[in-house]
Motif scaffolding. Structure first.
Motif, PDB file in Angstrom:
ATOM      1  N   LYS A  32      51.149 -18.031  75.045  1.00 30.44           N
ATOM      2  CA  LYS A  32      49.810 -17.442  74.949  1.00 30.44           C
ATOM      3  C   LYS A  32      48.739 -18.474  75.329  1.00 30.44           C
ATOM      4  CE  LYS A  32      46.630 -15.286  71.721  1.00 30.44           C
ATOM      5  NZ  LYS A  32      46.116 -15.493  70.405  1.00 30.44           N
ATOM      6  N   SER A  33      48.878 -19.704  74.839  1.00 29.28           N
ATOM      7  CA  SER A  33      47.904 -20.759  75.150  1.00 29.28           C
ATOM      8  C   SER A  33      47.856 -21.063  76.640  1.00 29.28           C
ATOM      9  CB  SER A  33      48.243 -22.040  74.377  1.00 29.28           C
ATOM     10  OG  SER A  33      48.132 -21.834  72.989  1.00 29.28           O
ATOM     11  N   VAL A  34      49.017 -21.092  77.283  1.00 25.99           N
ATOM     12  CA  VAL A  34      49.054 -21.366  78.718  1.00 25.99           C
ATOM     13  C   VAL A  34      48.426 -20.212  79.493  1.00 25.99           C
ATOM     14  CG1 VAL A  34      50.548 -21.779  80.722  1.00 25.99           C
ATOM     15  CG2 VAL A  34      51.023 -22.936  78.546  1.00 25.99           C
ATOM     16  N   LEU A  35      48.740 -18.974  79.111  1.00 27.02           N
ATOM     17  CA  LEU A  35      48.135 -17.816  79.794  1.00 27.02           C
ATOM     18  C   LEU A  35      46.613 -17.844  79.658  1.00 27.02           C
ATOM     19  CD1 LEU A  35      50.672 -15.022  78.799  1.00 27.02           C
ATOM     20  CD2 LEU A  35      50.270 -15.931  81.102  1.00 27.02           C
ATOM     21  N   GLU A  36      46.108 -18.211  78.494  1.00 32.73           N
ATOM     22  CA  GLU A  36      44.654 -18.319  78.299  1.00 32.73           C
ATOM     23  C   GLU A  36      44.074 -19.424  79.170  1.00 32.73           C
ATOM     24  OE1 GLU A  36      44.333 -18.823  74.054  1.00 32.73           O
ATOM     25  OE2 GLU A  36      44.628 -16.680  73.682  1.00 32.73           O
ATOM     26  N   GLU A  37      44.793 -20.522  79.304  1.00 27.10           N
ATOM     27  CA  GLU A  37      44.334 -21.629  80.152  1.00 27.10           C
ATOM     28  C   GLU A  37      44.272 -21.195  81.614  1.00 27.10           C
ATOM     29  OE1 GLU A  37      42.647 -25.240  80.555  1.00 27.10           O
ATOM     30  OE2 GLU A  37      43.495 -24.612  78.644  1.00 27.10           O
ATOM     31  N   VAL A  38      45.256 -20.443  82.066  1.00 33.36           N
ATOM     32  CA  VAL A  38      45.255 -19.937  83.436  1.00 33.36           C
ATOM     33  C   VAL A  38      44.008 -19.083  83.659  1.00 33.36           C
ATOM     34  CG1 VAL A  38      46.408 -18.325  85.022  1.00 33.36           C
ATOM     35  CG2 VAL A  38      47.756 -20.043  83.787  1.00 33.36           C
ATOM     36  N   LYS A  39      43.709 -18.188  82.728  1.00 35.52           N
ATOM     37  CA  LYS A  39      42.521 -17.337  82.856  1.00 35.52           C
ATOM     38  C   LYS A  39      41.249 -18.168  82.885  1.00 35.52           C
ATOM     39  CE  LYS A  39      44.587 -13.271  80.785  1.00 35.52           C
ATOM     40  NZ  LYS A  39      44.781 -12.528  79.561  1.00 35.52           N
ATOM     41  N   ARG A  40      41.167 -19.205  82.027  1.00 34.59           N
ATOM     42  CA  ARG A  40      39.984 -20.089  82.014  1.00 34.59           C
ATOM     43  C   ARG A  40      39.806 -20.793  83.343  1.00 34.59           C
ATOM     44  NH1 ARG A  40      41.048 -21.064  76.630  1.00 34.59           N
ATOM     45  NH2 ARG A  40      42.453 -22.778  77.006  1.00 34.59           N
ATOM     46  N   LEU A  41      40.892 -21.328  83.876  1.00 32.89           N
ATOM     47  CA  LEU A  41      40.816 -22.041  85.154  1.00 32.89           C
ATOM     48  C   LEU A  41      40.401 -21.105  86.285  1.00 32.89           C
ATOM     49  CD1 LEU A  41      43.968 -24.318  84.827  1.00 32.89           C
ATOM     50  CD2 LEU A  41      41.592 -25.095  84.968  1.00 32.89           C
ATOM     51  N   GLN A  42      40.970 -19.902  86.296  1.00 35.39           N
ATOM     52  CA  GLN A  42      40.618 -18.944  87.342  1.00 35.39           C
ATOM     53  C   GLN A  42      39.145 -18.530  87.209  1.00 35.39           C
ATOM     54  OE1 GLN A  42      43.751 -16.096  86.612  1.00 35.39           O
ATOM     55  NE2 GLN A  42      44.955 -16.870  88.325  1.00 35.39           N
ATOM     56  N   ALA A  43      38.684 -18.296  85.998  1.00 32.52           N
ATOM     57  CA  ALA A  43      37.288 -17.897  85.790  1.00 32.52           C
ATOM     58  C   ALA A  43      36.338 -19.036  86.180  1.00 32.52           C
ATOM     59  CB  ALA A  43      37.075 -17.492  84.335  1.00 32.52           C
ATOM     60  N   ALA A  44      36.682 -20.263  85.799  1.00 33.92           N
ATOM     61  CA  ALA A  44      35.824 -21.412  86.105  1.00 33.92           C
ATOM     62  C   ALA A  44      35.725 -21.653  87.597  1.00 33.92           C
ATOM     63  CB  ALA A  44      36.358 -22.663  85.404  1.00 33.92           C
ATOM     64  N   SER A  45      36.773 -21.284  88.329  1.00 37.61           N
ATOM     65  CA  SER A  45      36.751 -21.511  89.775  1.00 37.61           C
ATOM     66  C   SER A  45      36.036 -20.373  90.505  1.00 37.61           C
ATOM     67  CB  SER A  45      38.181 -21.623  90.302  1.00 37.61           C
ATOM     68  OG  SER A  45      38.811 -20.349  90.306  1.00 37.61           O
ATOM     69  N   GLY A  46      35.755 -19.299  89.750  1.00 37.04           N
ATOM     70  CA  GLY A  46      35.140 -18.135  90.392  1.00 37.04           C
ATOM     71  C   GLY A  46      36.135 -17.373  91.244  1.00 37.04           C
ATOM     72  N   LYS A  47      37.411 -17.694  91.049  1.00 35.92           N
ATOM     73  CA  LYS A  47      38.443 -17.093  91.879  1.00 35.92           C
ATOM     74  C   LYS A  47      39.454 -16.340  91.036  1.00 35.92           C
ATOM     75  CE  LYS A  47      37.827 -20.811  95.104  1.00 35.92           C
ATOM     76  NZ  LYS A  47      37.129 -21.934  94.583  1.00 35.92           N
TER      77      LYS A  47
END
Length: 164
Positions: free
Chosen positions: A147-162
């Motif tokens: 769950k923590s890794v999936l949340e991190e993936v979403k954060r990284l994608q959102a921060a990149s605007g991609k």
């Protein structure tokens, strides 16, 4: 079709599936695929340092998952950002490689070959002996780690605007 400007994200589960809790990163990678994370960005890796550096070459962001041994209770999950703070080498003493993850990161830093973003999730192991089963504490913590890794993936994608 993927945009040429899409975030180049790599998630690497590190470990040896035949050394009990050392397999935690590899098992997490498998569970991330089962949870719906794009299999094209998830990789299982033994953890050998120079091979790690080659694998993350060209990535914008890398998430690494590995078993650690820091003295915390078994199953504890650590989130580390080695771009800003070097990894504590003593946490990765259970590695069977002479050239370990912290050393690979520091060499990549010296060579200016680190990705722009890197996050390490370490899960505290208790048994690094030969075997194919996780210890009970690590097994119980696996859903939280995924769950923590999936949340991190979403954060990284959102921060990149991609993001998706």
């Amino acid at each position: 079709m993927t945009s040429p400007h899409a975030l180049r994200l790599l998630v690497m589960g590190i470990g040896n599936p035949y050394r009990s809790d050392d397999a935690a990163g590899v098992i997490a990678a498998r569970r991330l695929k089962e949870a719906g994370l794009d299999p094209a960005i998830v990789m299982e890796h033994s953890g050998e340092g120079t091979s790690l550096m080659e694998a993350w070459k060209g990535a914008d962001a890398v998430i690494l998952i590995d078993a650690v041994s820091s003295g915390s209770p078994p199953g504890a999950i650590h989130r580390l950002e080695p771009i800003t703070t070097p990894l504590p080498a003593q946490m990765f003493q259970s590695s069977s490689h002479a050239f370990s993850l912290p050393q690979a990161i520091e060499l990549a830093r010296a060579l200016k070959e680190l990705p722009a973003r890197m996050v390490v999730f370490g899960i505290e192991g208790s048994n690094f002996q030969a075997g194919t089963e996780l210890s009970p504490a690590v097994s119980r913590a696996m859903p939280e780690l995924v769950k923590s890794v999936l949340e991190e993936v979403k954060r990284l994608q959102a921060a990149s605007g991609k993001g998706e």
